[in-house]
Write a protein that holds these residues in place. Sequence first.
Motif, PDB file in Angstrom:
ATOM      1  N   ILE A 144      46.244  48.173   1.279  1.00 47.67           N
ATOM      2  CA  ILE A 144      46.418  46.837   0.705  1.00 47.67           C
ATOM      3  C   ILE A 144      47.214  47.062  -0.679  1.00 47.67           C
ATOM      4  O   ILE A 144      46.588  47.819  -1.411  1.00 47.67           O
ATOM      5  CB  ILE A 144      45.092  46.108   0.348  1.00 47.67           C
ATOM      6  CG1 ILE A 144      44.625  45.758   1.687  1.00 47.67           C
ATOM      7  CG2 ILE A 144      45.216  44.805  -0.443  1.00 47.67           C
ATOM      8  CD1 ILE A 144      43.250  45.193   1.604  1.00 47.67           C
ATOM      9  N   ASN A 145      48.213  46.390  -0.977  1.00 46.75           N
ATOM     10  CA  ASN A 145      48.771  46.435  -2.261  1.00 46.75           C
ATOM     11  C   ASN A 145      48.166  45.114  -2.947  1.00 46.75           C
ATOM     12  O   ASN A 145      48.675  43.953  -2.672  1.00 46.75           O
ATOM     13  CB  ASN A 145      50.454  46.271  -1.962  1.00 46.75           C
ATOM     14  CG  ASN A 145      51.265  46.515  -3.418  1.00 46.75           C
ATOM     15  OD1 ASN A 145      50.801  45.774  -4.204  1.00 46.75           O
ATOM     16  ND2 ASN A 145      52.488  47.132  -3.371  1.00 46.75           N
ATOM     17  N   ASN A 195      40.447  55.176  -5.849  1.00 49.38           N
ATOM     18  CA  ASN A 195      40.110  54.012  -5.195  1.00 49.38           C
ATOM     19  C   ASN A 195      40.032  53.716  -3.745  1.00 49.38           C
ATOM     20  O   ASN A 195      39.151  53.218  -3.414  1.00 49.38           O
ATOM     21  CB  ASN A 195      41.588  53.296  -5.945  1.00 49.38           C
ATOM     22  CG  ASN A 195      41.064  52.076  -6.593  1.00 49.38           C
ATOM     23  OD1 ASN A 195      39.944  51.622  -6.191  1.00 49.38           O
ATOM     24  ND2 ASN A 195      41.874  51.428  -7.433  1.00 49.38           N
ATOM     25  N   ALA A 196      41.057  54.707  -3.103  1.00 49.71           N
ATOM     26  CA  ALA A 196      40.974  54.609  -1.749  1.00 49.71           C
ATOM     27  C   ALA A 196      39.703  55.270  -1.093  1.00 49.71           C
ATOM     28  O   ALA A 196      39.011  54.883  -0.242  1.00 49.71           O
ATOM     29  CB  ALA A 196      42.160  55.379  -1.095  1.00 49.71           C
ATOM     30  N   LEU A 221      39.867  42.461  -5.511  1.00 48.27           N
ATOM     31  CA  LEU A 221      41.252  42.410  -5.387  1.00 48.27           C
ATOM     32  C   LEU A 221      42.101  42.335  -6.977  1.00 48.27           C
ATOM     33  O   LEU A 221      43.307  42.480  -6.950  1.00 48.27           O
ATOM     34  CB  LEU A 221      41.744  41.511  -4.454  1.00 48.27           C
ATOM     35  CG  LEU A 221      41.564  41.596  -3.001  1.00 48.27           C
ATOM     36  CD1 LEU A 221      41.811  40.568  -2.328  1.00 48.27           C
ATOM     37  CD2 LEU A 221      42.751  42.824  -2.633  1.00 48.27           C
ATOM     38  N   LYS A 222      41.250  42.023  -7.818  1.00 48.21           N
ATOM     39  CA  LYS A 222      41.711  42.048  -9.225  1.00 48.21           C
ATOM     40  C   LYS A 222      42.305  43.134  -9.627  1.00 48.21           C
ATOM     41  O   LYS A 222      41.764  44.225  -9.488  1.00 48.21           O
ATOM     42  CB  LYS A 222      40.744  41.407 -10.274  1.00 48.21           C
ATOM     43  CG  LYS A 222      40.473  39.936  -9.921  1.00 48.21           C
ATOM     44  CD  LYS A 222      39.616  39.472 -10.978  1.00 48.21           C
ATOM     45  CE  LYS A 222      38.896  38.019 -10.806  1.00 48.21           C
ATOM     46  NZ  LYS A 222      37.816  37.672 -11.485  1.00 48.21           N
ATOM     47  N   GLU A 223      43.309  43.033 -10.413  1.00 44.94           N
ATOM     48  CA  GLU A 223      44.014  44.262 -10.663  1.00 44.94           C
ATOM     49  C   GLU A 223      43.757  44.731 -12.169  1.00 44.94           C
ATOM     50  O   GLU A 223      43.230  43.934 -12.978  1.00 44.94           O
ATOM     51  CB  GLU A 223      45.510  44.257 -10.902  1.00 44.94           C
ATOM     52  CG  GLU A 223      46.347  44.409  -9.469  1.00 44.94           C
ATOM     53  CD  GLU A 223      47.699  43.949  -9.709  1.00 44.94           C
ATOM     54  OE1 GLU A 223      48.674  44.841  -9.605  1.00 44.94           O
ATOM     55  OE2 GLU A 223      47.898  42.545  -9.565  1.00 44.94           O
ATOM     56  N   HIS A 282      50.138  55.480 -12.705  1.00 47.40           N
ATOM     57  CA  HIS A 282      49.735  56.171 -11.682  1.00 47.40           C
ATOM     58  C   HIS A 282      48.383  55.400 -10.927  1.00 47.40           C
ATOM     59  O   HIS A 282      48.146  56.017 -10.002  1.00 47.40           O
ATOM     60  CB  HIS A 282      49.383  57.419 -12.185  1.00 47.40           C
ATOM     61  CG  HIS A 282      50.435  58.171 -12.674  1.00 47.40           C
ATOM     62  ND1 HIS A 282      51.705  58.665 -12.041  1.00 47.40           N
ATOM     63  CD2 HIS A 282      50.662  58.454 -14.089  1.00 47.40           C
ATOM     64  CE1 HIS A 282      52.457  59.336 -12.836  1.00 47.40           C
ATOM     65  NE2 HIS A 282      52.031  59.147 -14.095  1.00 47.40           N
ATOM     66  N   LYS A 283      47.949  54.475 -11.560  1.00 47.25           N
ATOM     67  CA  LYS A 283      46.804  53.844 -11.075  1.00 47.25           C
ATOM     68  C   LYS A 283      47.045  52.666 -10.186  1.00 47.25           C
ATOM     69  O   LYS A 283      48.106  52.056 -10.544  1.00 47.25           O
ATOM     70  CB  LYS A 283      45.539  53.315 -12.157  1.00 47.25           C
ATOM     71  CG  LYS A 283      45.184  54.625 -12.907  1.00 47.25           C
ATOM     72  CD  LYS A 283      43.643  54.597 -12.827  1.00 47.25           C
ATOM     73  CE  LYS A 283      43.050  55.976 -13.477  1.00 47.25           C
ATOM     74  NZ  LYS A 283      41.809  56.021 -13.419  1.00 47.25           N
TER      75      LYS A 283
END
Lengths: 223, 268
Positions: B176-177, B227-228, B249-251, B266-267
Motif C-alpha cells: 500500500i502506497n 513498517n512492513a 494509513l495517516k502519513e 527514506h521513511k
Amino acid sequence: MDSVILKGRKNGYEITLNASANFDDNMVDLNRLLEKLSEAEQESDSDLGFYLKTGSRLLNDAQMKRIYDLFDKYKGFSIADLQADVADLAAIAAAEKVNHIHVEMATIRSGQEVSYESDVLFLGNLHPNGVLKSRGNIFVMGDCSGILCAGFPDNEDAIIVGDISNVPQIRISDTVEIINKKNQQFSKSTVALINDLHVLDFDTLDHLSSLRPKLYRKMEDNL
Amino acid sequence: MAISLVITSGKGGVGKSTTAANLGTALALMNRRVCMIDLDIGLRNLDVIMGLSNRIIYDIVDVVMGRAQLHQALVKDKRFDDKLYLLPAAQNSDKNVLTPANVVDIVNQLRPDFDYILLDCPAGIEQGFQNAIAGADGAIVICTPEIPSVSDADRVVGILEQTDMKLAPRLIINRINRQMMNSGDTMDVDEITKHLSIGLLGIVFEDSNVILASNRGVPVVMDPEDNASQGYRNIARRVLGESVPLMTLKEQKPTFFQKLFGRHQHKH
C-alpha cells in the motif's frame, strides 16, 4: 361400461377413462365400447379420431402402448389426442423454471458465469468480468459491473431493466451493446431492449406497456 | 496437528512469496513450528527470500518421484532453532509432475510435526494453483491496491469459494502506497475489502526495505522497527487468533529537523 364414457363434442368424439376405476377395467370397457362402435360404423369408410382423457391418472408408457395397440385392432379408429388433467413433477418443475422470476442475491465474481432459464431479479453483486445470463428478462437492483446477457440465445423480446451505469456491456439475444456512459444516462427505470430495427435500444419503464405489451400484461397479472 | 494455509493471489508480483516468507518467519518468532512449501515448480524463489538457496539438496519433486525422503528434503532455517523449515520447489523439473494428490499427501505427512504449513502458490489458476489449494485448510489471498490485482483476486476468491475448504479465505492488501491511497489515486482498504467480500487479515505498506531484505535473504519481518515488518507481525498475530487493530494509513509528517536533513525521504 361404467369406467369408460363416450361423449360427442364439436370437434369429434371424446372418450373419458374413469381414473378412479382400475386401469384393467378401463381397458376391458374400452374394448367393449370400441367393439360396439365398430359394429355400428361397419358401413362407414371415414376414419374416426378419438380424444382420450384420462382425468387424474397419468399413464405410463406401458399403459399408453396398451391403449394404442387396442385402437390399432379396430380399422378406421385412431387416437387424435390423449390427455390427462395432471402432469408429472419433472414437467411441472421444468415449466416452473421457465415461468417464475428467480431472485438472485449471490455475488458473481470475476470469471464466473451464472445462467437461468427464467426471468431474474438480481439483488446481488456482479463483479467485473462476471456474467449473468438469462433466457428471459433481467431486472437489476443490485450492483452490476459485469456483463448482463438477457434473452440468451435467441429471445428477442427479452429486456434488461435497471441502472446499468457501471455495466461494461449488455447483450440481448444476438445483439451486443458496449455501454458508454458519456452518451447515455441510465437510471433505475432504464429499459434495454431490441427495437423494431433489431437494434439494441434504451427506453424507460413508463413506456413498457407499449414496448412489450405482453410482458406488461403478464407483470400486471402477477401483481 | 498443523493448519495448512495457501498463500495465493492469481496475479504475479503482488508479494505471495514475500508474504509466505515473512508470515512463516513471524510465526516462528512467536514460537510456532512452521513449514513453508514452495509450489512454484520451475520458478522457485522462496528459498532466495529466506536466504536458504545454498542449502537445498533435495526438492519436492525428488520427494514425489521417490528419490528422497520427505525429511531429507526439508531445509531447516538455523536462525529459528527447530521452528522453521522449507520444502523447496524444483527448479528444473516439469511443472506437471506434481499432482494435487501428491501435495495433499505431503501436507498430511507434515501435519503432526508442525503448527502451521504455508503453501506458496504460483501465479495463475492452472495446475500449480490447483495443487496448492488441494493441500490447504484455508487460503490467504494477497492483492495490491491496483484494479488488475483486485480483479484477479476476485477470480481466485470465486474459485476458492467453490472448493470445500475448512476455513474461509482471508485477505492481505500488500504494497500500500499511503500517499496514493490517501489522495484517492488507488482503491482504499475498505473499497477493496468490500469488493472482495472476504475478511481482512491485514495490510502491509510499500517498503523498499522488503526488496533489500529479499536481496539479502533476511526476511524484513526480522527487523522489528520496520513498517512492513510491523504489518507482517500483526498479520501473524491475527493468524494466531489475536485481535490487533489495523495500522493507520495517516502519513507521518516529517519534523523540521527531518526536513532539514532530508532523513524523512527514506521513511514511508
